[in-house]
Design a protein around this motif. Structure first.
Motif, PDB file in Angstrom:
ATOM      1  N   UNK A 167      -4.043  37.645 -17.274  1.00 21.36           N
ATOM      2  CA  UNK A 167      -2.871  36.422 -17.032  1.00 21.36           C
ATOM      3  C   UNK A 167      -3.115  35.143 -17.830  1.00 21.36           C
ATOM      4  N   UNK A 168      -1.914  34.392 -18.047  1.00 22.72           N
ATOM      5  CA  UNK A 168      -1.851  33.112 -18.568  1.00 22.72           C
ATOM      6  C   UNK A 168      -1.308  32.262 -17.772  1.00 22.72           C
ATOM      7  N   UNK A 169      -1.802  31.037 -17.750  1.00 24.69           N
ATOM      8  CA  UNK A 169      -1.095  29.906 -17.048  1.00 24.69           C
ATOM      9  C   UNK A 169      -1.241  28.849 -17.724  1.00 24.69           C
ATOM     10  N   UNK A 170      -0.158  27.959 -17.609  1.00 22.13           N
ATOM     11  CA  UNK A 170      -0.596  26.616 -18.481  1.00 22.13           C
ATOM     12  C   UNK A 170      -1.050  25.402 -17.443  1.00 22.13           C
ATOM     13  N   UNK A 171      -1.566  24.280 -18.029  1.00 18.84           N
ATOM     14  CA  UNK A 171      -2.075  23.102 -17.235  1.00 18.84           C
ATOM     15  C   UNK A 171      -1.006  22.510 -16.956  1.00 18.84           C
ATOM     16  N   UNK A 172      -0.981  21.682 -15.895  1.00 13.61           N
ATOM     17  CA  UNK A 172       0.323  20.742 -15.572  1.00 13.61           C
ATOM     18  C   UNK A 172      -0.380  19.052 -15.210  1.00 13.61           C
ATOM     19  N   UNK A 173       0.420  18.238 -15.882  1.00 11.17           N
ATOM     20  CA  UNK A 173      -0.086  16.732 -15.594  1.00 11.17           C
ATOM     21  C   UNK A 173       1.047  16.429 -14.555  1.00 11.17           C
ATOM     22  N   UNK A 174       0.499  15.537 -13.505  1.00  3.25           N
ATOM     23  CA  UNK A 174       1.379  15.032 -12.488  1.00  3.25           C
ATOM     24  C   UNK A 174       1.889  13.577 -12.779  1.00  3.25           C
ATOM     25  N   UNK A 183       4.694  18.115 -14.907  1.00  5.78           N
ATOM     26  CA  UNK A 183       5.106  18.797 -16.219  1.00  5.78           C
ATOM     27  C   UNK A 183       4.121  19.997 -16.491  1.00  5.78           C
ATOM     28  N   UNK A 184       4.506  21.080 -16.838  1.00  2.00           N
ATOM     29  CA  UNK A 184       3.709  22.238 -17.312  1.00  2.00           C
ATOM     30  C   UNK A 184       3.504  21.931 -18.640  1.00  2.00           C
ATOM     31  N   UNK A 185       2.437  22.043 -19.250  1.00  2.00           N
ATOM     32  CA  UNK A 185       2.201  21.589 -20.777  1.00  2.00           C
ATOM     33  C   UNK A 185       1.880  22.907 -21.430  1.00  2.00           C
ATOM     34  N   UNK A 186       2.565  23.169 -22.556  1.00  2.00           N
ATOM     35  CA  UNK A 186       2.302  24.451 -23.485  1.00  2.00           C
ATOM     36  C   UNK A 186       1.174  24.379 -24.246  1.00  2.00           C
ATOM     37  N   UNK A 187       0.554  23.143 -24.621  1.00  2.00           N
ATOM     38  CA  UNK A 187      -0.614  23.211 -25.259  1.00  2.00           C
ATOM     39  C   UNK A 187      -1.992  23.453 -24.723  1.00  2.00           C
ATOM     40  N   UNK A 188      -1.885  23.280 -23.303  1.00  2.00           N
ATOM     41  CA  UNK A 188      -3.048  23.406 -22.524  1.00  2.00           C
ATOM     42  C   UNK A 188      -3.137  24.616 -21.439  1.00  2.00           C
ATOM     43  N   UNK A 232      -1.096  25.148  -7.436  1.00  2.00           N
ATOM     44  CA  UNK A 232       0.120  25.591  -6.806  1.00  2.00           C
ATOM     45  C   UNK A 232       1.346  25.441  -7.927  1.00  2.00           C
ATOM     46  N   UNK A 233       1.194  24.250  -8.588  1.00  3.46           N
ATOM     47  CA  UNK A 233       2.285  23.969  -9.649  1.00  3.46           C
ATOM     48  C   UNK A 233       2.271  24.472 -10.979  1.00  3.46           C
ATOM     49  N   UNK A 234       1.177  25.044 -11.392  1.00  2.00           N
ATOM     50  CA  UNK A 234       0.886  25.834 -12.677  1.00  2.00           C
ATOM     51  C   UNK A 234       1.390  27.194 -12.729  1.00  2.00           C
ATOM     52  N   UNK A 235       2.007  27.645 -11.501  1.00  2.00           N
ATOM     53  CA  UNK A 235       2.735  29.008 -11.379  1.00  2.00           C
ATOM     54  C   UNK A 235       4.019  28.925 -12.179  1.00  2.00           C
ATOM     55  N   UNK A 236       4.600  27.748 -12.294  1.00  7.02           N
ATOM     56  CA  UNK A 236       5.863  27.639 -13.124  1.00  7.02           C
ATOM     57  C   UNK A 236       5.821  26.864 -14.305  1.00  7.02           C
ATOM     58  N   UNK A 237       6.519  26.962 -15.366  1.00  2.78           N
ATOM     59  CA  UNK A 237       6.705  26.255 -16.547  1.00  2.78           C
ATOM     60  C   UNK A 237       7.781  25.037 -16.186  1.00  2.78           C
ATOM     61  N   UNK A 238       7.793  24.114 -17.087  1.00  2.00           N
ATOM     62  CA  UNK A 238       8.890  22.819 -16.730  1.00  2.00           C
ATOM     63  C   UNK A 238       8.540  21.978 -15.848  1.00  2.00           C
ATOM     64  N   UNK A 258      -0.838  16.889 -28.811  1.00  2.00           N
ATOM     65  CA  UNK A 258       0.473  17.011 -28.777  1.00  2.00           C
ATOM     66  C   UNK A 258       0.967  18.056 -27.789  1.00  2.00           C
ATOM     67  N   UNK A 259       1.837  18.052 -26.779  1.00  2.00           N
ATOM     68  CA  UNK A 259       2.364  19.203 -25.914  1.00  2.00           C
ATOM     69  C   UNK A 259       3.848  19.027 -25.795  1.00  2.00           C
ATOM     70  N   UNK A 260       4.498  20.174 -25.959  1.00  2.00           N
ATOM     71  CA  UNK A 260       5.696  20.207 -25.509  1.00  2.00           C
ATOM     72  C   UNK A 260       5.657  20.696 -24.053  1.00  2.00           C
TER      73      UNK A 260
END
Ligand code: ADP
Ligand code: DP6
Length: 326
Positions: A6-13, A35-40, A141-147, A311-313
């Motif tokens: 499985x893969x999940x992105x980190x998120x920054x609140x 926001x979920x971050x693509x680079x992490x 709980x928030x890293x289940x989603x992108x965006x 840098x992360x999208x």
């Protein structure tokens, strides 16, 4: 034998979670938004093993007793749910520094919950995956989603979970200034407890963060980047003021964190919209418009090495899982 990866992105609140109403179930005192971050991200493989104990490798290193116990207790939640007592081999890779305030526990537990759901065939909905990820680490709980994602605090086990928020087209990205990649001296979990028990400002943080959440959701709807940034900065500094006022004080700032914050202010005086936020660690995250990325990088590279900047999208994909036949 089947392995699941499985893969999940980190998120920054942008609006921070800090403190629990229920420690055992990880129900927070406030709702939060990230926001979920693509680079992490974290990638985690799981498979059943013929053993009386689980095994846990992180970045190819077998983990010691305390980390193994922590993860075994977490896997027990899935063993109970599936009524299946088999032991599990966990092989996880963090593409994010571990325990440095860069949300490794968020991507870690979102990836682990997603992988275990496939292994134990529990067939959870996104909502239930968010609840199970939450049991490992609240921010997961928030890293289940992108965006853009909101974790609604809820009031009990079932009602505390994250959901995606519509982005009406706000142009956003983040740059992380790596001030220090080392493991922090006090975990978020411990620091939250101390803050709740001793900070005279804690209640005020809870009240203000409710207002901040409503205001940022309105600013997102209105595609008002500057407003989103102003609320983000103010919310993070309210959290840090609260943490610092614990007894004994907890200070995540380092000298170079202040230097990075001043650099962000300098960007603004040059007419480039940029706003900072910080978590339980000294690293500084800069919220920018993606369309300004080249300009911002050029300015930052006057003071920082390329290797000190990530840098992360914003991630567009939710957490996902694939089967590996071995
Ligand atoms: P961070 O700021 O990185 O989220 P925390 O202190 O909140 O720091 O969480 C770090 C903890 O999360 C680690 O000590 C470990 O217990 C757990 N963790 C981090 N990465 C993983 C992983 N890939 N798999 C399982 N647990 C992990
Ligand atoms: C400052 O989710 O790591 O990053 O639930 O105890 O595992 P536990 O804490 P954790 O705390 C995150 C705190 C924060 C703010 C945030 O991500 O909302």
């Amino acid at each position: 034998m089947k392995k699941y990866k499985a893969k999940a992105n980190a998120n920054i609140a942008l609006i921070k979670y800090w403190g629990k109403e229920n420690e055992e179930l990880i129900i927070p005192n406030t709702s939060s938004l990230s926001l979920s971050l693509e680079a992490l991200y974290t990638e985690t493989k799981v498979s059943f093993i013929d053993s009386d104990k689980d095994k846990f490798y992180l970045n190819d290193q077998e983990q010691a007793k305390d980390e193994l116990e922590k993860i075994s207790k977490y896997i027990d939640l899935f063993r109970d749910l599936a009524k299946n007592n088999k032991r599990v081999l966990v092989e996880s890779y963090n593409h994010v520094p571990t325990a440095a305030g860069l949300a490794s526990s968020a991507s870690a537990y979102a990836a682990l919950a997603t992988a275990l759901d496939a292994l134990f065939e529990t067939d959870l909905s996104k909502k239930d995956l968010s609840i199970m990820a939450r049991r490992g680490s609240g921010s997961a709980s928030r890293s289940i989603y992108g965006g853009i994602v909101e974790w609604e605090k809820g009031q009990d086990y079932e009602s505390s979970f994250a959901k995606k928020i519509d982005n009406p087209g706000l142009d956003m990205a983040m740059i992380i200034v790596l001030v220090n990649k080392n493991k922090k001296s006090i975990s978020s979990r411990q620091a939250m407890k101390t803050t709740m028990a001793t900070s005279p400002l804690y209640e005020s943080y809870i009240n203000h963060s409710k207002e901040d959440l409503e205001a940022i959701k309105e600013a997102i709807k209105n595609k008002d980047f500057n407003k989103v940034g102003e609320i983000t900065e103010h919310n993070a500094m309210q959290m840090h003021a609260t943490i610092i006022s614990s007894n004994p004080p907890i200070i995540y700032f380092e000298e170079d964190s202040i230097k990075a914050i001043n650099k962000v202010r300098e960007l603004r005086t040059k007419g480039i919209p940029a706003y900072f936020t910080m978590d339980a660690g000294p690293n500084v995250k800069i919220l920018i418009q993606k369309s300004d990325a080249d300009k911002v990088m050029e300015e930052l590279l006057k003071d920082y090495k390329e290797s000190d900047l990530i840098y992360s999208d914003i991630a567009s994909e939710d957490a996902s899982v694939e089967v590996l036949e071995c």
